[in-house]
Design an enzyme around this catalytic site. Sequence first.
Site, short mmCIF file in Angstrom:
data_model
loop_
_atom_site.label_atom_id
_atom_site.label_comp_id
_atom_site.label_asym_id
_atom_site.label_seq_id
_atom_site.Cartn_x
_atom_site.Cartn_y
_atom_site.Cartn_z
CG ASP A 13 43.99 91.67 13.34
OD1 ASP A 13 43.82 92.21 12.23
OD2 ASP A 13 45.09 91.62 13.91
CE LYS A 16 38.68 97.57 14.36
NZ LYS A 16 39.64 96.50 14.68
N GLY A 40 43.55 97.37 7.25
CA GLY A 40 42.44 97.47 6.31
C GLY A 40 41.48 96.32 6.44
CG HIS A 41 38.07 96.19 7.16
ND1 HIS A 41 38.02 97.53 7.44
CD2 HIS A 41 37.97 95.55 8.35
CE1 HIS A 41 37.89 97.69 8.75
NE2 HIS A 41 37.86 96.52 9.32
CD GLN A 223 46.11 100.65 13.82
OE1 GLN A 223 45.87 101.77 14.21
NE2 GLN A 223 47.29 100.33 13.30
N GLY A 414 30.30 82.98 12.87
CA GLY A 414 30.88 82.69 11.56
C GLY A 414 31.06 83.98 10.80
#
Length: 453
Positions: A13, A16, A40-41, A223, A414
Amino acid sequence: MPGTVVLGAQWGDEGKGKITDLLADRMDFVVRYSGGNNAGHTIVCGDDEFKLHLIPSGILYPHITTVIGNGVVVNPKVLLEEMDNLHRRGISTGKLRISCNAHLVMPYHLALDRLGEVSLGKSKLGTTHRGIGPAYSDKAERMGLRLQDLLDEKIFRTKLESALERKNAILSKAFGQEPFDADEIVKEYMGYAERLAPHIDDTSLLLERALEEGKKVLFEGAQGTFLDLDHGTYPFVTSSSPTIGGVFTGTGVGPHHVEKIIGVAKAYVTRVGYGPFPTEQENEVGETMGERGAEFGTTTGRKRRCGWLDVVLLRYAARVNGLTCIALTKLDVLSTFERIKICVGYSYQGKVYHDFPPHQTIFHKCLPEYLEIPGWGEEISDVRKREDLPAAALKYIEFVEQSAGVPVDVVSVGPKRTQTVLMKEGIEPPKLEEGHYLYLDEFDPPGQEGDTG
């Protein structure tokens, strides 16, 4: 040697996805090398939102070939659902390639994962119940089924029946569950095979040829370092290798092809689920970090544990991964603090450890040794140039560099692509055309306690 790796330097988290996005549009290949659909993303472009569990992020760029490497465990049902969702929204998956040697997640893996966690009670690890651990266990026991087995029904059935002898015995005797039927699984998975066959390939050879031709390849980590099976906070880890070694074993390419290894780290630390966390702040500081950093799982809304930056962990991550640079994310989250703490060591039984301790008892029971420095007390989300960062923020970044022994090349202030500060001259700036995809965050699959896999 045009290979670049982006991997997590903490417990996942770290952001990446955003760093991957800054690089992806100049790549020819984007490769996933470890894990499964246990993370996931979320990717946003305008009003469009995409959630990817298995398919590499480069799928959203038409010129990129995306690759799922042999180190990934693949649930074909989940993969096809992702592909169908992309097709419905006008995104082609024609250039997706999946290693013939990647292992399959089978229905009994999901059952064993869920039942095994329940049986552990208070000692549970916080897996995602996605069958990831049991699939990797079968791989290690040499009884797993691979993507290439889908291409020959006779081989698939023979291997499946052999596996079910043991799995059904465990399910019925240990958990009182109904056994799985081989015919039903064969029918289901042969349906998957028909659709996946055009995508199954010798991806090791594919990538080797691409790299030899000078094509740019991005290896996309999932991860983080401290969830690594060997180098993480065992047993509160995943079942694969998110660290640099996993790139090579999980893709079949040699290390001489990689020239840049980017470790992504937050300017503070977060962790999901169970396990030790020396700098965790179960107080107003942690609440503020969580609120300002939106530290909640995108899908589940689960709250992440938050704490001060730990440079002992970061130095360890730099060492085991051979990091060439750091991308420091969410620096803007710390803008509200008048004083900022950085963990520079661990105290345990009268001894201070400045390197990651060799024994789990020390890490579980140690007290953090903090260096306290002034904060910068002003918002920095609009800063785009190094020289416009407050002096205190620059000192914070420089201390991170000195402590980790690795330069900080990129600072994120940001979630937007534009909210990026390039710290070194000569770094190619990201392309910022309208309509680019924005990686909001990594997320955890729904309904689970942790993300260890």
